[in-house]
Design a protein around this motif. Structure first.
Motif, PDB file in Angstrom:
ATOM      1  N   PRO A  41       0.814  -1.221   0.000  1.00  0.00           N
ATOM      2  CA  PRO A  41       0.000   0.000   0.000  1.00  0.00           C
ATOM      3  C   PRO A  41       0.848   1.273   0.000  1.00  0.00           C
ATOM      4  CG  PRO A  41      -0.823  -1.543   1.635  1.00  0.00           C
ATOM      5  CD  PRO A  41       0.413  -2.155   1.053  1.00  0.00           C
ATOM      6  N   LEU A  42       1.963   1.229   0.714  1.00  0.00           N
ATOM      7  CA  LEU A  42       2.833   2.409   0.772  1.00  0.00           C
ATOM      8  C   LEU A  42       3.379   2.718  -0.616  1.00  0.00           C
ATOM      9  CD1 LEU A  42       4.348   4.561   2.370  1.00  0.00           C
ATOM     10  CD2 LEU A  42       6.054   2.858   2.974  1.00  0.00           C
ATOM     11  N   ALA A  43       3.776   1.679  -1.350  1.00  0.00           N
ATOM     12  CA  ALA A  43       4.311   1.856  -2.710  1.00  0.00           C
ATOM     13  C   ALA A  43       3.253   2.497  -3.608  1.00  0.00           C
ATOM     14  CB  ALA A  43       4.759   0.521  -3.278  1.00  0.00           C
ATOM     15  N   GLN A  44       2.006   2.014  -3.463  1.00  0.00           N
ATOM     16  CA  GLN A  44       0.926   2.557  -4.298  1.00  0.00           C
ATOM     17  C   GLN A  44       0.731   4.040  -4.045  1.00  0.00           C
ATOM     18  OE1 GLN A  44      -2.529   0.141  -3.513  1.00  0.00           O
ATOM     19  NE2 GLN A  44      -2.213  -1.014  -5.407  1.00  0.00           N
ATOM     20  N   ARG A  45       0.807   4.434  -2.757  1.00  0.00           N
ATOM     21  CA  ARG A  45       0.633   5.853  -2.412  1.00  0.00           C
ATOM     22  C   ARG A  45       1.782   6.680  -2.951  1.00  0.00           C
ATOM     23  NH1 ARG A  45      -0.716   3.903   2.681  1.00  0.00           N
ATOM     24  NH2 ARG A  45       1.270   4.571   3.582  1.00  0.00           N
ATOM     25  N   ALA A  46       2.995   6.080  -3.034  1.00  0.00           N
ATOM     26  CA  ALA A  46       4.182   6.835  -3.449  1.00  0.00           C
ATOM     27  C   ALA A  46       4.287   7.007  -4.960  1.00  0.00           C
ATOM     28  CB  ALA A  46       5.434   6.150  -2.914  1.00  0.00           C
ATOM     29  N   CYS A  47       3.614   6.131  -5.723  1.00  0.00           N
ATOM     30  CA  CYS A  47       3.707   6.150  -7.200  1.00  0.00           C
ATOM     31  C   CYS A  47       3.596   7.532  -7.825  1.00  0.00           C
ATOM     32  CB  CYS A  47       2.605   5.274  -7.812  1.00  0.00           C
ATOM     33  SG  CYS A  47       3.084   3.566  -7.991  1.00  0.00           S
ATOM     34  N   PRO A  48       2.489   8.252  -7.593  1.00  0.00           N
ATOM     35  CA  PRO A  48       2.319   9.547  -8.288  1.00  0.00           C
ATOM     36  C   PRO A  48       3.472  10.517  -8.012  1.00  0.00           C
ATOM     37  CG  PRO A  48       0.495   9.144  -6.749  1.00  0.00           C
ATOM     38  CD  PRO A  48       1.319   7.941  -6.743  1.00  0.00           C
ATOM     39  N   ALA A  49       3.866  10.641  -6.761  1.00  0.00           N
ATOM     40  CA  ALA A  49       4.934  11.586  -6.402  1.00  0.00           C
ATOM     41  C   ALA A  49       6.251  11.248  -7.094  1.00  0.00           C
ATOM     42  CB  ALA A  49       5.128  11.598  -4.893  1.00  0.00           C
ATOM     43  N   LEU A  50       6.495   9.959  -7.304  1.00  0.00           N
ATOM     44  CA  LEU A  50       7.773   9.543  -7.874  1.00  0.00           C
ATOM     45  C   LEU A  50       7.721   9.427  -9.388  1.00  0.00           C
ATOM     46  CD1 LEU A  50       8.611   6.748  -5.315  1.00  0.00           C
ATOM     47  CD2 LEU A  50       9.833   8.890  -5.581  1.00  0.00           C
ATOM     48  N   ALA A  51       6.555   9.649  -9.966  1.00  0.00           N
ATOM     49  CA  ALA A  51       6.383   9.478 -11.407  1.00  0.00           C
ATOM     50  C   ALA A  51       6.955   8.128 -11.843  1.00  0.00           C
ATOM     51  CB  ALA A  51       7.062  10.624 -12.164  1.00  0.00           C
ATOM     52  N   ALA A  52       6.662   7.114 -11.051  1.00  0.00           N
ATOM     53  CA  ALA A  52       7.170   5.777 -11.371  1.00  0.00           C
ATOM     54  C   ALA A  52       6.012   4.793 -11.403  1.00  0.00           C
ATOM     55  CB  ALA A  52       8.169   5.347 -10.293  1.00  0.00           C
ATOM     56  N   GLY A  53       6.166   3.734 -12.183  1.00  0.00           N
ATOM     57  CA  GLY A  53       5.121   2.718 -12.262  1.00  0.00           C
ATOM     58  C   GLY A  53       5.053   1.934 -10.966  1.00  0.00           C
ATOM     59  N   PRO A  54       3.970   1.168 -10.766  1.00  0.00           N
ATOM     60  CA  PRO A  54       3.799   0.423  -9.511  1.00  0.00           C
ATOM     61  C   PRO A  54       4.943  -0.548  -9.217  1.00  0.00           C
ATOM     62  CG  PRO A  54       2.104  -0.162 -11.129  1.00  0.00           C
ATOM     63  CD  PRO A  54       2.833   0.986 -11.682  1.00  0.00           C
ATOM     64  N   GLU A  55       5.474  -1.168 -10.273  1.00  0.00           N
ATOM     65  CA  GLU A  55       6.525  -2.157 -10.036  1.00  0.00           C
ATOM     66  C   GLU A  55       7.790  -1.505  -9.493  1.00  0.00           C
ATOM     67  OE1 GLU A  55       6.839  -5.197 -13.337  1.00  0.00           O
ATOM     68  OE2 GLU A  55       8.900  -5.154 -12.532  1.00  0.00           O
TER      69      GLU A  55
END
Lengths: 198, 187
Positions: A41-55
């Motif tokens: 869940p933490l990774a999912q929340r961080a995705c937009p800020a990092l402009a990175a895909g879920p993986e």
């Protein structure tokens, strides 16, 4: 706590796309404090800020968790020891930033690790009151002093996760039983002094 | 509870009844079910603490009702005999013997302790430890105090409550107890 792998350091490069140093700081804290189950869940929340895909986000979050926990496990406190963990060709600025952030948080993280390690239930609060029993349905007059003690005990944090269970234990003590208690506590205090002086 | 009585050997049942009647006579603060259960289990009998507690409650109720109604030993045995579920012979024997010896002194005795509405403190055991290492910190050296309180609840059953304290918490704990003792002195 296994050493941080080569591929995990590679995953940390995703941080180069972070919007600010504070964002990196915040992410480091969240990755340390999160249990392994919370990393998804933490990774999912961080995705937009990092402009990175879920993986990529998942690999990053997992790597940060690994790195921060490893430092706490080994008890590293010096900058040079932390810098030495990184592979040779790692991005210089990112390495310095991460080391700085880790040093800032290391002592709070260590306390957090100690507080969340397995243990028996912990005492979180105690309240007491001294009463005098003056009468009851069987005895019309008496003057018996008595102590009422309430201990709030929190069950093992590791088992309760985010919703700690606190139970209250209410106990009555008479003068005699209070003296027994004091005697026992006095012996603990003596032992502590003896150990401290060694 | 009646069917579990069949499992317990006579000597353990006798010990249980003895403790119960001594508790009713205010000679001991309570019945240490957990401890007794451990010993019974160690001798190979399959009974758990909950089952033993239910049995103890039933026997305690039996004795206190008998006391309230001033039953003689013969009356008590007769009552047992006419009960729906028959108790095994050895159980009746034990009950008869214990009641005969100590039944008369069980009464609504004039005692401040019988007004128990909360658990009564019985004893405290302690341990001072140092956590050396854990899965989160290889080198901890974290001192802590572990305490087990033995508390007799209002029904007379003794339970253990264990918990940990950090050293600063322990110091505060000790200080509070000294304050309590000081206040008790003055009232």
């Amino acid at each position: 706590m296994a050493a941080v792998q080569e591929r995990e350091f590679a995953a940390l490069q995703t941080l180069l796309k972070a919007p600010s140093k504070d964002a990196v700081r915040q992410l480091c804290r969240e990755c340390f404090s999160s249990p392994p189950a919370g990393l998804g869940p933490l990774a999912q929340r961080a995705c937009p800020a990092l402009a990175a895909g879920p993986e990529k986000a998942e690999k990053l979050v997992s790597a940060l968790h690994s790195l921060t926990r490893h430092v706490v496990y080994c008890g590293l406190t010096k900058g040079e020891d932390i810098l030495a963990l990184f592979p040779e060709n790692f991005h210089q600025n990112l390495k310095n930033l991460l080391t700085k952030i880790i040093l800032e948080n290391i002592s709070a993280w260590r306390s957090e690790a100690q507080a969340s390690q397995i243990s028996l239930p912990r005492l979180v609060d105690m309240d007491w009151r001294v009463d005098i029993k003056t009468s009851s349905d069987s005895i019309s007059r008496m003057a018996v002093p008595t102590c009422l003690l309430q201990l709030k005990i929190q069950e093992d944090v590791a088992l309760c996760g985010n919703s700690p269970v606190v139970s209250a234990l209410t106990v009555e003590l008479s003068k005699e039983t209070l003296d027994t208690m004091l005697e026992g506590l006095g012996r603990i205090r003596d032992q502590l002094s003896a150990v401290a002086n060694k | 509870a009646a069917d579990k009585i069949n499992l317990i050997p006579q000597d353990f049942f006798a010990e249980l009844c003895e403790q119960i009647i001594q508790h009713l006579n205010h000679k001991i603060p309570g019945v240490d079910i957990a401890e007794l259960c451990q010993r019974i289990q160690a001798s190979g009998i399959d009974i758990n603490v909950g089952e033993l507690a239910k049995l103890a409650n039933a026997v305690s109720f039996l004795f206190s009702t008998a006391a309230r109604n001033n039953l003689s030993t013969e009356d008590l045995v007769a009552t047992l005999g006419s009960a729906a579920t028959a108790l095994p012979k050895h159980a009746v024997q034990v009950i008869r013997h214990v009641w005969n010896e100590q039944g008369k002194s069980v009464s609504a005795s004039e005692d401040a302790r019988s007004m128990a509405t909360v658990g009564q403190f019985v004893d405290m055991k302690w341990k001072l430890g140092v956590a050396m290492s854990s899965d989160t910190c290889r080198s901890l050296k974290y001192p802590y105090v572990t305490v087990t309180l033995k508390v007799a609840d209002p029904s007379g059953q003794i339970t253990n409550k264990s918990f940990e304290m950090t050293i600063p918490q322990f110091k505060n704990f000790f200080r509070q107890f000294k304050e309590m003792a000081a206040v008790l002195e003055t009232v």
